[in-house]
Design a protein around this motif. Sequence first.
Motif: not given
Length: 300
Positions: A37-40, A187-188, A267-275
């Motif tokens: 889930p991507k939260v803006e 960053w956001g 997921s094979g994707k780099q996930v960030l803790s901030v996300e």
Amino acid sequence: MEEVRESSAWVARNSSHVTIDSSGIEKVVEKMKESIPKVEWDYEGIHYFDNGPLTLQYLFVLDALNFCFWPDKDLNYDHLAKGLKDALLDDNSAFDADRLQKYTGPQLRELLKWPRPLPLEEERVGFELERSFAGKASNLVESCGKSAVKLVALITRHFPGFRDHSVYKGHQVFLYKRAQIFAADLWGAFKGQGYGEFNDIGSITMFADYIVPAVLQQLGVLKYSSTLANAIQASSEIGAGTEEEVELRACTIYAVEKMRELLSKKSGKQVLSVELDLWLWSVGVQCPSLQHHRTLSIYY
Ligand SMILES: Nc1nc2c(c(CN[C@H]3C=C[C@H](O)[C@@H]3O)cn2[C@@H]2O[C@H](COP(=O)(O)O)[C@@H](O)[C@H]2O)c(=O)[nH]1
């Protein structure tokens, strides 16, 4: 933020009241791995943004005050973000350093148009930006050469109110919630460009507040001892710096790191803790029945 990661891991290994359930992590990650889930940032539309240095000044003031809303049941983070935004729209010199130094508790309350004293009101006034950074948050940020790690180190060195740390079973524990959230807010807000460009944003951990631990407990990732669960259920205050409080926060950081590692692998994707943080926090604030721990603290 190696010291945050390492000291939180130490607490998680030695914890007495909070445990991390790896099967709980597996379950959450299994559900999330297809679409994370991507939260803006600013999904609520409550923050000031003008693409320039005044935005940095706003975010710095915001995160200097971003703590302990719960003692007033009607007050929350949105009131602070929106109140400061409106104050700046009314008067764009409201956050000039010479003025920041002079605000009293009642004046701050008036600035935010809040009808009652703010929790820990006197702790919210009188920080000094003037001495080292000519009064400008943009100078502070520019001196970090696009490194979030440097920014956190610089803020915690210069501003005692951001030195969010504890001593736990004789060990120093570093949590740095507000200093890290400031880097993440930049960053956001600037979408990773300009003032928001950090080459090491992946180094930031989640921001150990009082919402995310409660969300992780609901998701079955954190388990509490019955004494701690009862204390939270009864809304009893948990003292700042107690074993229980440090464990709640440090185990949350550690659990989110574990979630991030597993999610990145699956997921094979780099996930960030901030996300992950922003997603977990947004879940928590949309759940009015969430029972969170109550600690009077200037750190979060
Ligand atoms: N972990 C984590 N904790 C966060 C935030 C934020 C705000 N982030 C903004 C940035 C971009 C987005 O658009 C968000 O609006 C506030 N808090 C903490 O929550 C608590 C307040 O709760 P309540 O009284 O119910 O509003 C309090 O400890 C506060 O410091 C976050 O992102 N992560």
